[in-house]
Design a protein around this motif. Structure first.
Motif, PDB file in Angstrom:
ATOM      1  N   PHE A 158       0.837  -1.195   0.000  1.00 11.64           N
ATOM      2  CA  PHE A 158       0.000   0.000   0.000  1.00 11.64           C
ATOM      3  C   PHE A 158       0.874   1.247   0.000  1.00 11.64           C
ATOM      4  O   PHE A 158       1.869   1.318   0.720  1.00 11.64           O
ATOM      5  N   ASN A 159       0.488   2.227  -0.832  1.00  8.01           N
ATOM      6  CA  ASN A 159       1.248   3.477  -1.002  1.00  8.01           C
ATOM      7  C   ASN A 159       2.664   3.243  -1.511  1.00  8.01           C
ATOM      8  O   ASN A 159       3.524   4.119  -1.397  1.00  8.01           O
ATOM      9  N   ASP A 160       2.917   2.051  -2.073  1.00 10.43           N
ATOM     10  CA  ASP A 160       4.243   1.747  -2.618  1.00 10.43           C
ATOM     11  C   ASP A 160       4.128   1.132  -4.014  1.00 10.43           C
ATOM     12  O   ASP A 160       4.556   1.726  -5.002  1.00 10.43           O
ATOM     13  N   GLN A 161       3.509  -0.066  -4.092  1.00 17.75           N
ATOM     14  CA  GLN A 161       3.390  -0.728  -5.377  1.00 17.75           C
ATOM     15  C   GLN A 161       2.183  -1.650  -5.389  1.00 17.75           C
ATOM     16  O   GLN A 161       1.705  -2.094  -4.359  1.00 17.75           O
ATOM     17  N   SER A 162       1.692  -1.937  -6.597  1.00 16.10           N
ATOM     18  CA  SER A 162       0.570  -2.855  -6.796  1.00 16.10           C
ATOM     19  C   SER A 162       1.010  -3.916  -7.788  1.00 16.10           C
ATOM     20  O   SER A 162       1.471  -3.595  -8.880  1.00 16.10           O
ATOM     21  N   ILE A 163       0.865  -5.183  -7.395  1.00 20.18           N
ATOM     22  CA  ILE A 163       1.288  -6.290  -8.252  1.00 20.18           C
ATOM     23  C   ILE A 163       0.092  -7.178  -8.555  1.00 20.18           C
ATOM     24  O   ILE A 163      -0.587  -7.656  -7.640  1.00 20.18           O
ATOM     25  N   VAL A 164      -0.177  -7.380  -9.835  1.00 25.97           N
ATOM     26  CA  VAL A 164      -1.216  -8.301 -10.291  1.00 25.97           C
ATOM     27  C   VAL A 164      -0.568  -9.241 -11.306  1.00 25.97           C
ATOM     28  O   VAL A 164      -0.085  -8.798 -12.345  1.00 25.97           O
ATOM     29  N   THR A 197       2.098   6.137  -7.416  1.00 28.25           N
ATOM     30  CA  THR A 197       2.434   7.562  -7.335  1.00 28.25           C
ATOM     31  C   THR A 197       1.300   8.359  -6.701  1.00 28.25           C
ATOM     32  O   THR A 197       1.522   9.463  -6.205  1.00 28.25           O
ATOM     33  N   ARG A 198       0.068   7.808  -6.746  1.00 32.79           N
ATOM     34  CA  ARG A 198      -1.073   8.473  -6.104  1.00 32.79           C
ATOM     35  C   ARG A 198      -1.299   7.806  -4.745  1.00 32.79           C
ATOM     36  O   ARG A 198      -2.012   6.817  -4.618  1.00 32.79           O
ATOM     37  N   LYS A 199      -0.662   8.340  -3.721  1.00 28.59           N
ATOM     38  CA  LYS A 199      -0.753   7.765  -2.379  1.00 28.59           C
ATOM     39  C   LYS A 199      -2.023   8.253  -1.682  1.00 28.59           C
ATOM     40  O   LYS A 199      -2.484   9.363  -1.916  1.00 28.59           O
ATOM     41  N   VAL A 200      -2.589   7.410  -0.820  1.00 29.19           N
ATOM     42  CA  VAL A 200      -3.816   7.735  -0.088  1.00 29.19           C
ATOM     43  C   VAL A 200      -3.487   7.854   1.385  1.00 29.19           C
ATOM     44  O   VAL A 200      -2.855   6.975   1.972  1.00 29.19           O
ATOM     45  N   LYS A 201      -3.920   8.942   2.012  1.00 28.11           N
ATOM     46  CA  LYS A 201      -3.631   9.150   3.431  1.00 28.11           C
ATOM     47  C   LYS A 201      -4.865   9.093   4.323  1.00 28.11           C
ATOM     48  O   LYS A 201      -4.769   8.804   5.520  1.00 28.11           O
ATOM     49  N   ARG A 236      -9.320  -1.279   8.334  1.00 28.78           N
ATOM     50  CA  ARG A 236      -8.373  -0.947   9.401  1.00 28.78           C
ATOM     51  C   ARG A 236      -7.378  -2.090   9.629  1.00 28.78           C
ATOM     52  O   ARG A 236      -6.191  -1.856   9.883  1.00 28.78           O
ATOM     53  N   GLN A 237      -7.866  -3.325   9.561  1.00 25.91           N
ATOM     54  CA  GLN A 237      -6.991  -4.480   9.767  1.00 25.91           C
ATOM     55  C   GLN A 237      -5.951  -4.587   8.657  1.00 25.91           C
ATOM     56  O   GLN A 237      -4.777  -4.873   8.912  1.00 25.91           O
ATOM     57  N   GLN A 238      -6.389  -4.350   7.415  1.00 26.91           N
ATOM     58  CA  GLN A 238      -5.502  -4.528   6.271  1.00 26.91           C
ATOM     59  C   GLN A 238      -4.589  -3.328   6.050  1.00 26.91           C
ATOM     60  O   GLN A 238      -3.434  -3.489   5.654  1.00 26.91           O
ATOM     61  N   LEU A 239      -5.111  -2.123   6.289  1.00 21.88           N
ATOM     62  CA  LEU A 239      -4.355  -0.888   6.020  1.00 21.88           C
ATOM     63  C   LEU A 239      -4.440   0.027   7.238  1.00 21.88           C
ATOM     64  O   LEU A 239      -5.123   1.058   7.218  1.00 21.88           O
ATOM     65  N   PRO A 240      -3.765  -0.333   8.326  1.00 19.19           N
ATOM     66  CA  PRO A 240      -3.906   0.425   9.579  1.00 19.19           C
ATOM     67  C   PRO A 240      -3.396   1.856   9.501  1.00 19.19           C
ATOM     68  O   PRO A 240      -3.733   2.681  10.356  1.00 19.19           O
ATOM     69  N   GLU A 241      -2.594   2.183   8.472  1.00 19.19           N
ATOM     70  CA  GLU A 241      -2.044   3.529   8.376  1.00 19.19           C
ATOM     71  C   GLU A 241      -3.043   4.553   7.848  1.00 19.19           C
ATOM     72  O   GLU A 241      -2.795   5.760   7.905  1.00 19.19           O
TER      73      GLU A 241
END
Length: 286
Positions: A1-7, A16-20, A66-71
């Motif tokens: 998350f906020n780094d890379q996506s692999i499929v 490049t589009r980070k979510v806060k 929240r469990q998967q992306l606590p940040e």
């Protein structure tokens, strides 16, 4: 998350589009069974039953996120339109499961000078509630906003998949997006061209129409504020006329298959997403 996506086997997409943060605005009206219709919803329960199950499913999805992306910073605002004391207590009890939740009551008089006189109080109420939710999104959000109505049931993974797919696709296209959680049947009524994109765990298709449940960014809300405001100033045909105009310039996506179920009547083209076990999802969110 906020780094890379692999499929697999498409490889890596650099994010490049980070979510806060994510602001969720849940609009509820438990006194109107189906706005603008005289039909009954699937399963034929009182409206409060749909609202409570909808909120319950949304909070389940928040917990999973929240469990998967606590940040991620998450806030839930429940905008209530004059529920009875009994119904409001039911909503409050469910909302207590989410620590970030806040309940706001709609003031009908607030927008009397902005919204044109309507044929029914229900229509005026819907427009004022929608405008209030848009204003909250504009004034309080600093990143993503999810506007959601109280007659949708959501799969637990809905929010996580929307955020991960938003990141991946917006990073590839170099622009923010609109995203709907439901695969609406009316999108298949005509022979329309569409583009199919890869999200985090499913395909997404480009669409040129939406209802009023969607996710977008504070940047796009501010950029197209006139369209958001015009949507609420009168009853248009279609209702989302000025939102749909945005999609001539910006990308709007819906999932294949659906992440949410819009619980309208069984004959509504705006309702039940195809290939979903409706009863199972309904029972899971009692």
């Amino acid at each position: 998350f906020n780094d890379q996506s692999i499929v697999l086997p498409l490889g890596k997409v650099k994010i490049t589009r980070k979510v806060k943060s994510l602001l969720i605005i849940f609009r509820t009206n438990t006194s109107v069974e189906i706005w603008d219709q005289n039909k009954k919803r699937l399963f034929e329960y009182p409206k409060i039953e749909y609202a409570t199950r909808s909120l319950n499913s949304l909070i389940k999805s928040i917990k999973f996120l929240r469990q998967q992306l606590p940040e991620i910073n998450i806030k839930l605002i429940i905008l209530d339109d004059h529920s009875s004391k009994e119904n409001l207590e039911k909503i409050k009890k469910i909302s207590e499961q989410e620590k970030s939740s806040e309940i706001i009551s709609l003031d009908h008089k607030k927008y009397e000078s902005l919204i044109k006189e309507q044929k029914s109080n229900e229509t005026y109420s819907n427009l004022s509630s929608l405008l209030y939710s848009f204003e909250i999104g504009k004034n309080q959000a600093d990143d993503l906003v999810f506007f959601v109505e109280d007659d949708y049931l959501h799969f637990e993974t809905m929010l996580e998949e929307m955020l991960l797919s938003f990141q991946r696709i917006s990073s590839q296209l170099k622009k923010d997006l609109f995203m709907c959680p439901s695969d609406y049947p009316y999108l298949y009524m005509n022979n329309e061209k569409t583009n199919v994109l890869i999200g985090s765990r499913r395909h997404w298709r480009t669409i040129d129409r939406s209802l009023c449940t969607f996710l977008t960014s504070s940047k796009l809300i501010n950029q197209y504020w006139d369209n958001f405001k015009k949507t609420c100033q009168d009853r248009h045909d279609p209702f989302e006329k000025y939102l749909n105009e945005i999609y001539k310039q910006e990308i709007c996506l819906s999932p294949i298959k659906s992440l949410s179920l819009h619980l309208t009547n069984v004959n509504s083209s705006y309702g039940l997403a195809p290939f979903i076990d409706y009863k199972k999802l309904w029972d899971e969110n009692k």
